[in-house]
Structures are given as structure tokens and as C-alpha cells.
Design a protein around this motif. Structure first.
Motif, PDB file in Angstrom:
ATOM      1  N   GLU A   1      47.261  36.236  32.412  1.00  0.00           N
ATOM      2  CA  GLU A   1      47.485  35.233  33.459  1.00  0.00           C
ATOM      3  C   GLU A   1      48.724  35.571  34.290  1.00  0.00           C
TER       4      GLU A   1
ATOM      5  N   GLU B   1      48.816  36.549  38.425  1.00  0.00           N
ATOM      6  CA  GLU B   1      49.645  35.847  39.412  1.00  0.00           C
ATOM      7  C   GLU B   1      50.557  36.824  40.151  1.00  0.00           C
TER       8      GLU B   1
ATOM      9  N   ARG C   1      40.717  36.649  37.487  1.00  0.00           N
ATOM     10  CA  ARG C   1      41.717  35.668  37.932  1.00  0.00           C
ATOM     11  C   ARG C   1      42.271  36.056  39.304  1.00  0.00           C
TER      12      ARG C   1
END
Length: 389
Positions: A344, A348, A385
Motif C-alpha cells: 500500500e 501511494e 492499487r
């Protein structure tokens, strides 16, 4: 386009190359002949994705690629069978491209090893892959001869079924230039002439070129690339912490950015460039493109970096042996400039870098080994993601 003081290529004798035998379509019949990847990977990732599932990356508008861990490690270097299994699995997962670094010598302190020679490597990989594009990121173009290189790369494009991406840069390591008898200070202007001369030789026959460093008359080089007018050209370069990485001081990056603005189909910033560096460089490139009658939309962009994905609860220190294989830097440097963290967090950081580029069309990540586990983690945990709206 021609370098300062150079004549435009003369193609009057035969405007275009003579008709050639019918070429097979990109990829040829390689798909039918190829075997499925036999490598083993993360059980968790495979249970989520499955070999027969729709590639999770295929639906994204961003094309995801790999820069290969093609480190020259003697007996510990990966075998062709291992590389082939890895890349066929990457094809199954939806990766679009696989590219390799070019370094002739060891280049401390930046790198602790060198890499396999890229053109020979990619030629071998063309025979053990099916659909993935194969290229360099980046090849040091000023160390080559234009006629020899035009033939060499066109041959690779032909035997790969038109799957090559030519990523080039001016290089930086002075010892490599000294060994090849090329003055380091001339590398930028030689790069310009190489781009002009090579693309002219790919475009037609009976070509003449008159530059400061390269001159030839009535020259025909065969074969021509399968991709027309030539394989896509990516150019790497721009700002980065030069003193920390290379022990060099660069006072003016504008000539590099102007070269990118003039010649590149795709721009590749340095992996170690900060967000502010990338943003400032892109603003200048867009201004320079106007000087050459180009619009920002004429150029695509790549975000690229080394990466190691930590599993939940793993400490960054666990990645030290993997980074030390190729890098002469330290953990604080890797954490600041490269991608090291859990999925994650990495997603980002990548999204933030892409935003600083004003968006990009390609994301090319460099795993640190040929393990299926890291490949599967990228495909199942990190890049989905990144790709989400």
C-alpha cells in the motif's frame, strides 16, 4: 532532422527501400510454439490471480513494464531458462514490456555490479517469450557506431517480431567512454548525431550523412526494422542528485532536456529524481518542445524505479541483501530514492510520482531478483492499487 552542420539524408537515388519479402506480423507464430512458464511463485498470489485468470493489469490505461534484474553475477547470474519462465509469467500477468540497463564496467558508488550486455540478452529473450516488448532503459548510444548499431538493432526488431523499444541515454561513467575511445565531453552532441544517422538509415537506402562526428555516403543498411518508421525511442535523462549518486557536479541540465524535447517519443526521468526535480524538468521540456514545433501531447512519459515489496510486518532491513547485490549505496538512500516498503505504501508513492509527472503512460519497475514471489506481489498487491481511479 539533422545535426548542426549536417546535410539532410539523401534518398534521391531510391526514395524508399526496395520491396522486401512479406514480413510476418509482430510476434509471428511464436505464441503457438511457446511453452507455458514453469516457474513457481507465491501460493497466496497465485490463488488470487490464477494462471487462467484475466491479466489483472491488462485493463489499465497505464502500461506496466519491468526493468530486468539482469545483473552480471558470474555463476550466480540467472539462466536463460529462469529468465524465460519469469517473463512468460509476466506476460500471463499482463506486463507490457521488459527492458534492461546498459553498463560496460562497474560504476561505483552507484552500482556494485554490472549488467549482462543488453542487445545479446534481448536477442536471447526474444526466443523464449511471446508477446512482451523487449528493450533498453537505457542503452548508452554515444558508445556505438551508427551503421553497426542500425543493423544490430534492426535485426533484433526483426527477429523479435517487431517487439523492441529503444531506450537511449548519453551515459555518464567516464571510464566507459575512455575505454571505447569516445571523449566524455562529446557524448551529448554525439548522441544527437547518432539519433539522426540511425533513424535515417532505417528510413531508406543510399543515405548520406555529414556530421561533425559521423560521416557516410550512399549507404544502405539491411535489414530495416519491422516497426515503421522505426521502433519507439525512449530517452532517459534529467535532474537527479548527481553528486550523491555519481560523484559528479552538473551545473546545467538544459541541453539534456532540449534533446529530449526534440527527439524523444517517450521521456524517462531518473529513478533517483525527486518529485520537485521531475516536475521542474517536465515544465522545461514542454517549453522546449514548442521550439521544435511539438506539443506536450506528442510525448509520453515513464515512471521507473527499483522496487522491493515487503510483506506485512517485514522490516526494511530485510531487504538489505537484495539491494546490496547491485547498489553501492545504503539503506537510508534506498528508502529515500528507491521503492522499499509494503504494497500500500509503495502504491501511494508511485501514484504521487505519477502525479508530479502530470500523469504518465508507462510505469516500469525494477525487481531486485528473478523470484516469482516479488513478481506476483507487484502484479497482485501493488500495481492494481496504482491503476485504480
Amino acid at each position: 532532422m539533422s545535426a548542426k552542420g549536417a546535410k539532410r539524408p539523401n534518398r534521391s537515388a531510391k526514395k524508399i527501400a526496395p520491396k522486401r519479402s512479406k514480413k510476418r506480423s509482430p510476434g509471428g507464430d511464436r505464441t503457438a510454439r511457446s511453452k507455458k512458464s514453469s516457474g513457481t511463485g507465491s501460493t497466496h498470489a497465485r490463488s488470487q490471480i490464477g494462471r487462467n485468470a484475466k491479466p489483472p493489469l491488462g485493463a489499465s490505461p497505464i502500461k506496466f513494464g519491468l526493468r530486468l534484474p539482469s545483473f552480471a553475477l558470474g555463476a550466480r547470474s540467472a539462466t536463460l531458462a529462469e529468465m524465460g519462465a519469469y517473463l512468460r509469467r509476466a506476460e500471463d500477468l499482463g506486463f507490457d514490456s521488459a527492458v534492461s540497463i546498459d553498463h560496460l564496467l562497474l560504476t561505483p558508488p552507484a552500482y556494485a555490479c554490472t549488467w549482462l550486455e543488453p542487445v545479446a540478452l534481448l536477442s536471447a529473450l526474444a526466443g523464449v517469450t511471446r508477446t512482451i516488448k523487449l528493450g533498453t532503459r537505457v542503452l548508452v548510444l554515444p558508445l556505438r557506431n551508427p551503421a553497426y548499431f542500425a543493423k544490430e538493432w534492426a535485426t533484433l526488431d526483426l527477429v523479435s517480431g517487431g517487439r523492441t523499444i529503444l531506450g537511449v541515454g548519453v551515459g555518464w561513467h567516464e571510464e566507459e567512454f575512455g575505454l571505447m575511445g569516445v571523449p566524455h565531453r562529446e557524448r551529448g552532441r554525439r548522441m544527437d548525431e547518432m539519433l539522426e544517422a540511425v533513424t535515417a538509415l532505417w528510413a531508406g537506402d543510399h543515405v548520406s550523412y555529414d556530421g561533425k562526428y559521423y560521416t557516410f555516403r550512399d549507404l544502405t543498411i539491411d535489414p530495416k526494422p519491422l516497426q515503421k518508421p522505426h521502433p519507439p525511442i525512449w530517452i532517459g535523462g534529467g535532474s537527479q542528485p548527481f553528486e550523491k549518486v555519481y560523484g559528479q557536479t552538473v551545473t546545467n541540465i538544459d541541453p539534456v532536456l532540449r534533446r529530449i524535447a526534440k527527439y524523444a517519443k517517450t521521456w524517462v526521468p531518473h529513478s533517483s529524481a525527486t518529485a520537485d526535480m521531475v516536475k521542474g524538468d517536465w515544465e522545461k521540456i514542454q517549453r522546449f518542445m514548442g521550439d521544435f514545433g511539438r506539443r506536450p501531447g506528442d510525448m509520453s512519459k515513464v515512471y521507473s524505479n527499483f522496487v522491493w515489496v515487503l510483506k506485512k510486518g517485514q522490516k526494511p532491513e530485510s531487504a538489505i541483501p537484495h539491494f546490496k547485490t547491485f547498489s553501492g549505496m545504503d539503506l537510508p538512500y534506498w528508502r529515500e530514492f528507491y521503492l522499499l516498503g509494503e504494497a500500500e505504501e509503495l502504491a501511494e508513492r508511485i501514484r504521487a510520482k505519477v502525479a508530479n509527472l502530470g500523469g504518465c503512460e508507462h510505469i516500469v519497475l525494477n525487481p531486485l531478483d528473478w523470484s516469482m514471489e516479488q513478481l506476483e506481489l507487484l502484479a497482485s498487491e501493488v500495481l492494481p492499487r496504482v491503476a485504480r481511479p
